[in-house]
Design an enzyme around this catalytic site. Structure first.
Site, PDB file in Angstrom:
ATOM      1  N   ASP A 117       0.893  45.088  55.360  1.00 48.94           N
ATOM      2  CA  ASP A 117       0.819  46.534  55.176  1.00 48.94           C
ATOM      3  C   ASP A 117      -0.193  47.235  56.058  1.00 48.94           C
ATOM      4  O   ASP A 117      -0.130  48.450  56.229  1.00 48.94           O
ATOM      5  CB  ASP A 117       0.452  46.846  53.715  1.00 48.94           C
ATOM      6  CG  ASP A 117      -1.021  46.581  53.435  1.00 48.94           C
ATOM      7  OD1 ASP A 117      -1.503  45.472  53.776  1.00 48.94           O
ATOM      8  OD2 ASP A 117      -1.697  47.472  52.903  1.00 48.94           O
TER       9      ASP A 117
ATOM     10  N   ASP B  22      -2.244  43.993  60.364  1.00 52.20           N
ATOM     11  CA  ASP B  22      -1.055  43.153  60.240  1.00 52.20           C
ATOM     12  C   ASP B  22      -0.039  43.398  61.353  1.00 52.20           C
ATOM     13  O   ASP B  22       0.930  42.639  61.480  1.00 52.20           O
ATOM     14  CB  ASP B  22      -0.367  43.399  58.893  1.00 52.20           C
ATOM     15  CG  ASP B  22      -1.204  42.920  57.724  1.00 52.20           C
ATOM     16  OD1 ASP B  22      -1.916  41.913  57.893  1.00 52.20           O
ATOM     17  OD2 ASP B  22      -1.157  43.554  56.653  1.00 52.20           O
TER      18      ASP B  22
ATOM     19  N   ASP C 201       0.558  38.847  53.646  1.00 52.39           N
ATOM     20  CA  ASP C 201      -0.824  39.315  53.627  1.00 52.39           C
ATOM     21  C   ASP C 201      -1.278  39.431  52.167  1.00 52.39           C
ATOM     22  O   ASP C 201      -0.448  39.549  51.260  1.00 52.39           O
ATOM     23  CB  ASP C 201      -0.883  40.678  54.333  1.00 52.39           C
ATOM     24  CG  ASP C 201      -2.234  41.353  54.169  1.00 52.39           C
ATOM     25  OD1 ASP C 201      -3.240  40.707  54.489  1.00 52.39           O
ATOM     26  OD2 ASP C 201      -2.258  42.506  53.719  1.00 52.39           O
TER      27      ASP C 201
END
Length: 725
Positions: free
Chosen positions: A619, A623, A423
């Site tokens: 995080d 996600d 990410d």
């Protein structure tokens, strides 16, 4: 209240137990088999190294039938009573070591005189009978636990390492009793020596296993014992167990923070290395969160407790580490299957050896020596310890470095990885906007717009305010501030209405953007920056840009992953231009932008359907789906609780380089497991034929058996000093 009622809530589906009476992998395999056969049990895993069992039920249910079933086959099963999320590992290990040492001392005091008399060759009736008395004490009293356990196993059609020791020592002792009466050669020293050496080996093994548990013990020590709390206007010291949520806790410089909480007074530098692995202390001031177990290095802090006892981050870390030790890596299942059938096979081989020597030589003494040697040398203790000790040490070392493995299976899944997707926001970047640039035709521009932005409390507003202060500009006092969601804000500064926001907002408030500022906006957007305008008195007076900057460690982490032959990719919901800019800074070629949480998960699944094993590092709440579907999900510990809970591996700081640490450590743990298994298998395969051929004395075999177990544990302990490359 019964122990089961005390330990287990009514809705518990995953139960933890302490197991007593285990000595090897075949014991664990037998207990697992019995547990899985019980109604309602979906899965069971038993760890020899920690003497723990984890049982997963299909639905909540009573545990009395589980403990009864295990006790029926000769073992003990005790539900783990939560105590701040942990058990007192040190006390239990110390008690086992004390008992083991006492048993060894008794055995040695009886066996050594027996060996001396036998080797001295004194041909006297008193010497023979004294050897018989001493050996009887060693075999029947000091070695009684072997015989009791072996009898319980035999009653239930099972065998274990204790079965081999019991059969070997009783055979040599029983034959020697007959020989004492018949006037034949005696072997009292053999049985006594075997008991002595096996007890010594188990004591040394218990010490080594205790060292393997030190990582968890060190974590437990971080809790501290006392806390200074505010009571009736005074600070008093109370046991940490008495601190409740909402209490005010004082931590002086150098003190350990006892609970999770929020700083309400004071400021200081806090060493959070025990949780994140990061050596540099971090500043904490009113409003910041702190974690129990960390150390306040400077300044006095007053903290309002938000989580205590079993709910703290430290308690959860300990629980995860212990749960990972009570799960099984796939490679362990092979060792368990071998151990489960190994003991009966060895008994057959020992009997065949005894019979073969009798037929070939007619010498009972030689036949007995060879048969007993086979029984002793074949004890599969090293095989049972090979995997759990490596996992115990490796998982503990990971916890010290800020990498928490949630199960043993993840080690082998990490080894198979080919692609790592990450990410962007909050993982590769800090997740916090910073003011990049200010272009204006007025010297008071930044002070005015920063004053309006500071009054909004918006993340962009905080970035502008912080950027102004860093540039030595004091934000002006703004009043009558109005927010325009998604567009900007407006407020009054020194009697003038100042507007800050998008081009549409500026146009709607009667301030044309104009060519100059439009070109500045385009340039900012082409660099992946978020840009907005500020103006008053009917004119735009400047452009500001903000961005989410990459973490200082991100570029190094991407480079390290590339060195390990991983394909890396960025998955983000952000704008493609902004994503591309960050990717270029970090050296990431493959970028997928404007992805929803569902699209992230779908993309990972498509790679996996094509045969690639994929890790995802993220995080945020968004996600969680990707972390769940990935072959290995790695959750950044500074992110959301949901992301961390969904992940297979928790990286306890915001440093993405910990993903590389997790990969390297998992590979090291697997290498240690394979080394241990190779040694254990090779030892038994090579030693059994030697014993059957009469080339190994039973006493030598007992020493070698103990040393093989100790060597496996010692090899695992080498990982305690492992460090990231």
């Amino acid at each position: 209240m019964s122990p089961t009622e005390l330990a287990l809530p009514a809705d518990a589906n995953e139960l933890m137990f302490d197991v007593s009476g285990m000595t090897c992998g075949s014991c664990a395999a037998h207990i697992e088999k019995v547990l899985v056969e019980q109604d309602g049990v979906k899965e069971a895993a038993v760890d020899v190294a920690s003497s723990r069992a984890k049982v997963r039920l299909a639905a909540p249910g009573e545990v009395d039938r589980l403990t009864a079933a295990v006790e029926e086959i000769g073992y003990g099963l005790t539900p783990v009573v939560p105590r701040d999320g942990t058990r007192d590992v040190e006390l239990e290990d110390a008690r086992e070591r004390r008992i083991g040492w006492r048993r060894f001392v008794v055995a040695a005091s009886l066996a050594l005189p027996t060996i001396v008399l036998a080797m001295a060759g004194v041909e006297a009736v008193w010497s023979d009978w004294l050897q018989g008395v001493l050996a009887s004490g060693a075999v029947l009293w000091a070695g009684r636990t072997f015989h009791l356990v072996a009898w319980k196993r035999i009653r239930h059609g099972a065998a274990s390492m204790d079965t081999l020791i019991s059969l070997g020592t009783l055979a040599s002792w029983g034959y020697s009793l007959w020989a004492l009466v018949a006037g034949a050669a005696l072997f009292f020293e053999t049985g006594a020596a075997i008991v002595m050496f096996v007890l010594l080996g188990r004591y040394l093994e218990a010490r080594a296993k205790g060292r393997a548990s030190q990582a968890v013990s060190k974590l437990l020590e971080l809790r501290g014992h006392d806390a200074r709390v505010l009571s009736n206007g005074s600070w008093i010291t109370v046991p940490i167990e008495e601190v409740v949520v909402g209490a005010q806790v004082e931590v002086l410089p150098g003190g350990r923070i006892p609970v999770d909480g929020t700083v309400v007074e004071g400021a200081g530098e806090v060493d959070e290395s025990m949780l994140t692995g990061e050596p540099m202390p971090v500043g904490r001031q009113p409003g910041d969160q702190v974690v129990g177990g960390t150390v306040n290095q400077t300044g006095r802090l007053v903290i309002e407790a938000t989580e205590v006892g079993d709910d703290t981050v430290l308690a959860e870390v300990v629980r995860i580490v212990e749960r990972s030790r009570a799960t099984k890596a796939p490679i362990q299942r092979l060792a368990d299957r071998v151990s489960g059938v190994f003991v009966p096979v060895v008994v057959v081989v020992a009997v065949a050896t005894l019979a073969g020597w009798l037929v070939a030589t007619g010498d009972w003494a030689s036949a007995l020596r060879s048969g007993v040697a086979v029984l002793i040398i074949a004890c599969p203790c090293a095989l049972g310890l090979a995997t759990p000790t490596a996992i115990a040490v490796g998982a503990g070392r990971g916890a010290e470095l800020g990498v928490i493995f949630r199960s043993a299976e993840v080690f082998e899944r990490i080894e198979k990885l080919q692609r790592v997707a990450l990410d962007k926001t909050g993982t590769l970047t800090t997740g916090q906007m910073t003011l990049d640039s200010v272009k204006s035709d007025r010297p008071d521009f930044l002070a005015r717009v920063a004053g309006v932005e500071a009054a909004t409390g918006h993340p962009l507003g905080r970035a502008v305010e912080a950027g102004a202060l860093q540039r030595g500009v004091q934000p002006a006092k703004a009043g009558d501030v109005t927010l325009f969601p998604g567009q900007g804000a407006e407020g009054t500064v020194e009697g003038t209405v100042v507007t800050v926001g998008t081009p549409n907002l500026m146009e709607s408030r009667g301030m044309p953007v104009g060519t100059r500022w439009a070109e500045e906006l385009d340039r900012a957007r082409s660099r992946g920056r978020t840009a907005f305008l500020g103006g008053w008195d009917g004119a735009v007076h400047g452009v500001m840009t903000v961005s989410d900057t990459p973490r200082s460690s991100s570029a190094g982490a991407i480079a390290a992953l590339g060195e390990r032959q991983f394909t890396t990719a960025m998955l983000t919901g952000d704008d493609p231009v902004a994503a591309r800019v960050v990717a270029d800074q970090l050296g990431i070629v493959e970028v997928h932008a404007r992805l929803s949480p569902r699209q992230k998960a779908a993309l990972i699944e498509s790679w996996q359907d094509a045969g690639q094993a994929v890790a995802f590092v993220g995080d945020g709440v968004n996600d969680a789906p990707a972390l769940a579907v990935a072959s290995v999900g790695m959750g950044i510990g500074t992110g959301s609780d949901l992301a961390i809970e969904t992940a297979d591996v928790s990286l306890m700081s915001g440093n993405p380089a910990l993903a590389v640490t997790a990969v390297d450590l998992a590979r090291r743990i697997l290498r240690g497991i394979r080394q241990n298994l190779w040694w254990a298998f090779a030892y038994n395969v090579a030693a059994i034929p030697l014993a059957a051929a009469g080339l190994l004395d039973p006493m030598v075999a007992s020493v070698a058996m103990a040393l093989s177990s100790i060597s496996v544990v010692a090899n695992s302990l080498r990982m305690r000093n492992w460090s990231p490359a």
